[in-house]
Design a protein around this motif. Structure first.
Motif, PDB file in Angstrom:
ATOM      1  N   VAL A  88       0.851  -1.193   0.000  1.00  0.00           N
ATOM      2  CA  VAL A  88       0.000   0.000   0.000  1.00  0.00           C
ATOM      3  C   VAL A  88       0.885   1.242   0.000  1.00  0.00           C
ATOM      4  O   VAL A  88       1.789   1.379   0.830  1.00  0.00           O
ATOM      5  CB  VAL A  88      -0.944   0.003   1.223  1.00  0.00           C
ATOM      6  CG1 VAL A  88      -1.771   1.280   1.253  1.00  0.00           C
ATOM      7  CG2 VAL A  88      -1.854  -1.224   1.182  1.00  0.00           C
ATOM      8  N   ASP A  89       0.629   2.144  -0.936  1.00  0.00           N
ATOM      9  CA  ASP A  89       1.502   3.293  -1.182  1.00  0.00           C
ATOM     10  C   ASP A  89       1.007   4.543  -0.451  1.00  0.00           C
ATOM     11  O   ASP A  89      -0.074   5.054  -0.741  1.00  0.00           O
ATOM     12  CB  ASP A  89       1.555   3.557  -2.696  1.00  0.00           C
ATOM     13  CG  ASP A  89       2.575   4.607  -3.086  1.00  0.00           C
ATOM     14  OD1 ASP A  89       3.217   5.183  -2.194  1.00  0.00           O
ATOM     15  OD2 ASP A  89       2.722   4.852  -4.300  1.00  0.00           O
ATOM     16  N   VAL A  90       1.808   5.036   0.477  1.00  0.00           N
ATOM     17  CA  VAL A  90       1.476   6.287   1.172  1.00  0.00           C
ATOM     18  C   VAL A  90       2.465   7.396   0.828  1.00  0.00           C
ATOM     19  O   VAL A  90       2.483   8.445   1.474  1.00  0.00           O
ATOM     20  CB  VAL A  90       1.418   6.075   2.702  1.00  0.00           C
ATOM     21  CG1 VAL A  90       0.255   5.185   3.080  1.00  0.00           C
ATOM     22  CG2 VAL A  90       2.733   5.498   3.233  1.00  0.00           C
ATOM     23  N   SER A  91       3.276   7.163  -0.204  1.00  0.00           N
ATOM     24  CA  SER A  91       4.301   8.149  -0.568  1.00  0.00           C
ATOM     25  C   SER A  91       3.699   9.429  -1.141  1.00  0.00           C
ATOM     26  O   SER A  91       4.383  10.457  -1.207  1.00  0.00           O
ATOM     27  CB  SER A  91       5.277   7.551  -1.581  1.00  0.00           C
ATOM     28  OG  SER A  91       4.629   7.274  -2.820  1.00  0.00           O
ATOM     29  N   GLY A  92       2.439   9.382  -1.560  1.00  0.00           N
ATOM     30  CA  GLY A  92       1.803  10.565  -2.124  1.00  0.00           C
ATOM     31  C   GLY A  92       1.726  11.725  -1.148  1.00  0.00           C
ATOM     32  O   GLY A  92       1.666  12.888  -1.559  1.00  0.00           O
ATOM     33  N   PHE A  93       1.750  11.420   0.137  1.00  0.00           N
ATOM     34  CA  PHE A  93       1.698  12.486   1.143  1.00  0.00           C
ATOM     35  C   PHE A  93       3.014  13.255   1.234  1.00  0.00           C
ATOM     36  O   PHE A  93       3.066  14.334   1.809  1.00  0.00           O
ATOM     37  CB  PHE A  93       1.329  11.911   2.510  1.00  0.00           C
ATOM     38  CG  PHE A  93      -0.096  11.436   2.603  1.00  0.00           C
ATOM     39  CD1 PHE A  93      -1.124  12.340   2.810  1.00  0.00           C
ATOM     40  CD2 PHE A  93      -0.409  10.093   2.460  1.00  0.00           C
ATOM     41  CE1 PHE A  93      -2.446  11.911   2.894  1.00  0.00           C
ATOM     42  CE2 PHE A  93      -1.725   9.652   2.538  1.00  0.00           C
ATOM     43  CZ  PHE A  93      -2.749  10.572   2.748  1.00  0.00           C
ATOM     44  N   ASP A  94       4.089  12.692   0.663  1.00  0.00           N
ATOM     45  CA  ASP A  94       5.387  13.363   0.708  1.00  0.00           C
ATOM     46  C   ASP A  94       5.385  14.674  -0.068  1.00  0.00           C
ATOM     47  O   ASP A  94       6.247  15.529   0.151  1.00  0.00           O
ATOM     48  CB  ASP A  94       6.482  12.446   0.136  1.00  0.00           C
ATOM     49  CG  ASP A  94       6.687  11.192   0.983  1.00  0.00           C
ATOM     50  OD1 ASP A  94       6.245  11.186   2.150  1.00  0.00           O
ATOM     51  OD2 ASP A  94       7.275  10.224   0.472  1.00  0.00           O
ATOM     52  N   THR A  95       4.426  14.829  -0.983  1.00  0.00           N
ATOM     53  CA  THR A  95       4.363  16.048  -1.795  1.00  0.00           C
ATOM     54  C   THR A  95       3.781  17.225  -1.018  1.00  0.00           C
ATOM     55  O   THR A  95       3.874  18.369  -1.455  1.00  0.00           O
ATOM     56  CB  THR A  95       3.484  15.823  -3.036  1.00  0.00           C
ATOM     57  OG1 THR A  95       2.129  15.588  -2.610  1.00  0.00           O
ATOM     58  CG2 THR A  95       3.964  14.622  -3.846  1.00  0.00           C
ATOM     59  N   GLY A  96       3.149  16.935   0.110  1.00  0.00           N
ATOM     60  CA  GLY A  96       2.473  17.983   0.861  1.00  0.00           C
ATOM     61  C   GLY A  96       1.050  18.220   0.393  1.00  0.00           C
ATOM     62  O   GLY A  96       0.334  19.044   0.948  1.00  0.00           O
ATOM     63  N   ALA A 117      -5.631   5.410  -1.344  1.00  0.00           N
ATOM     64  CA  ALA A 117      -6.896   4.693  -1.518  1.00  0.00           C
ATOM     65  C   ALA A 117      -6.819   3.698  -2.672  1.00  0.00           C
ATOM     66  O   ALA A 117      -7.298   2.560  -2.555  1.00  0.00           O
ATOM     67  CB  ALA A 117      -8.034   5.686  -1.748  1.00  0.00           C
ATOM     68  N   ARG A 118      -6.231   4.114  -3.786  1.00  0.00           N
ATOM     69  CA  ARG A 118      -6.157   3.219  -4.943  1.00  0.00           C
ATOM     70  C   ARG A 118      -5.274   2.007  -4.665  1.00  0.00           C
ATOM     71  O   ARG A 118      -5.638   0.867  -5.007  1.00  0.00           O
ATOM     72  CB  ARG A 118      -5.638   3.988  -6.158  1.00  0.00           C
ATOM     73  CG  ARG A 118      -6.651   4.951  -6.750  1.00  0.00           C
ATOM     74  CD  ARG A 118      -6.033   5.779  -7.851  1.00  0.00           C
ATOM     75  NE  ARG A 118      -7.021   6.661  -8.482  1.00  0.00           N
ATOM     76  CZ  ARG A 118      -6.712   7.679  -9.269  1.00  0.00           C
ATOM     77  NH1 ARG A 118      -5.443   7.958  -9.525  1.00  0.00           N
ATOM     78  NH2 ARG A 118      -7.654   8.423  -9.800  1.00  0.00           N
ATOM     79  N   SER A 119      -4.128   2.238  -4.069  1.00  0.00           N
ATOM     80  CA  SER A 119      -3.225   1.115  -3.812  1.00  0.00           C
ATOM     81  C   SER A 119      -3.775   0.222  -2.694  1.00  0.00           C
ATOM     82  O   SER A 119      -3.589  -1.003  -2.715  1.00  0.00           O
ATOM     83  CB  SER A 119      -1.827   1.627  -3.445  1.00  0.00           C
ATOM     84  OG  SER A 119      -1.838   2.394  -2.258  1.00  0.00           O
ATOM     85  N   TYR A 120      -4.461   0.818  -1.737  1.00  0.00           N
ATOM     86  CA  TYR A 120      -5.090   0.075  -0.646  1.00  0.00           C
ATOM     87  C   TYR A 120      -6.156  -0.866  -1.203  1.00  0.00           C
ATOM     88  O   TYR A 120      -6.201  -2.059  -0.862  1.00  0.00           O
ATOM     89  CB  TYR A 120      -5.692   1.093   0.325  1.00  0.00           C
ATOM     90  CG  TYR A 120      -6.145   0.592   1.672  1.00  0.00           C
ATOM     91  CD1 TYR A 120      -5.922  -0.710   2.103  1.00  0.00           C
ATOM     92  CD2 TYR A 120      -6.800   1.469   2.551  1.00  0.00           C
ATOM     93  CE1 TYR A 120      -6.350  -1.135   3.351  1.00  0.00           C
ATOM     94  CE2 TYR A 120      -7.223   1.053   3.801  1.00  0.00           C
ATOM     95  CZ  TYR A 120      -7.005  -0.247   4.190  1.00  0.00           C
ATOM     96  OH  TYR A 120      -7.432  -0.669   5.428  1.00  0.00           O
TER      97      TYR A 120
END
Length: 223
Positions: free
Chosen positions: A68-76, A86-89
């Motif tokens: 599950v990818d949460v790296s998208g939050f790194d962009t702020g 949500a998509r990867s989850y």
């Protein structure tokens, strides 16, 4: 020296075989005795690697959650982060629907699930969401994802046109849903996710002074 007749028993092999068994028979049909039979070993051999069935399932759940990818939050950008998460989850859960009830019960002490929950909550807080709302957004996203991963709306209809033709005129094409199930379920999830995010965007603007869904230069959500 002669080679062993059976592969050496290790935790990785136990997890892989157990996951395949759960995929086939479901959680209710899964037991350490059946797993031992699949591995052609005595059940006692399993307990030297896993103390309980729940410990084994927790490790399997951690492996699934690691995708599950949460790296998208790194962009702020909280909206992008939620979209990627949500998509990867959903993809991770949909690959093993029989294990969803165990995973969805909560992170408990599972390392990967807690790491991702921490990243999601932290990403929302860093973007300006109040802690209470960050908690509710995490919960709401989980409800959306788990429902989408557990059930197929389109496959819930019979493919016999006679079931609907006379008694349910508004469902005259329902018999065709199953043949388009993959597309319908995917697009329906995307519609629900988009509507959810749009609603959060309006709420964010009202809660956070100068709040914006996407900071300048942040990546687009995309498909």
């Amino acid at each position: 020296m002669a080679r062993p007749k059976a592969p050496i028993l290790n935790a990785q092999r136990i997890r892989a075989t157990a996951l395949a068994l759960v995929d086939r028979v479901g959680l209710e049909g899964f037991s350490m005795r059946k797993l031992a039979h699949e591995l052609d070993v005595q059940a006692a051999s399993l307990y030297s690697h896993y103390r309980t069935k729940e410990d084994l399932l927790a490790d399997i759940a951690d492996e699934i959650m690691s995708g599950v990818d949460v790296s998208g939050f790194d962009t702020g950008d909280w909206r992008h982060g939620l979209t990627v998460w949500a998509r990867s989850y959903r993809s991770a859960l949909a690959a093993h629907p029989n294990l969803v009830p165990f995973i969805a019960a909560g992170p408990g002490r599972r390392t990967e699930a807690l790491r991702r929950a921490d990243a999601v909550h932290g990403g929302l807080i860093a973007a300006g969401w109040p802690a209470r709302h960050a908690t509710m957004i995490g919960a709401s996203t989980k409800y959306l994802v788990v429902g989408a991963a557990t059930n197929s709306f389109a496959r819930g209809f019979d493919d016999d046109v006679r079931v609907y033709r006379d008694r349910y005129p508004n469902l005259s094409q329902a018999h065709r849903l199953s043949e388009h199930a993959a597309a319908i379920d995917h697009e329906s999830f995307e519609l629900a996710l988009s509507a959810f995010l749009d609603g959060l965007t309006q709420l964010y603007a009202s809660l956070v002074p100068g709040g914006h869904a996407q900071p300048p230069g942040s990546p687009e959500e995309g498909e």
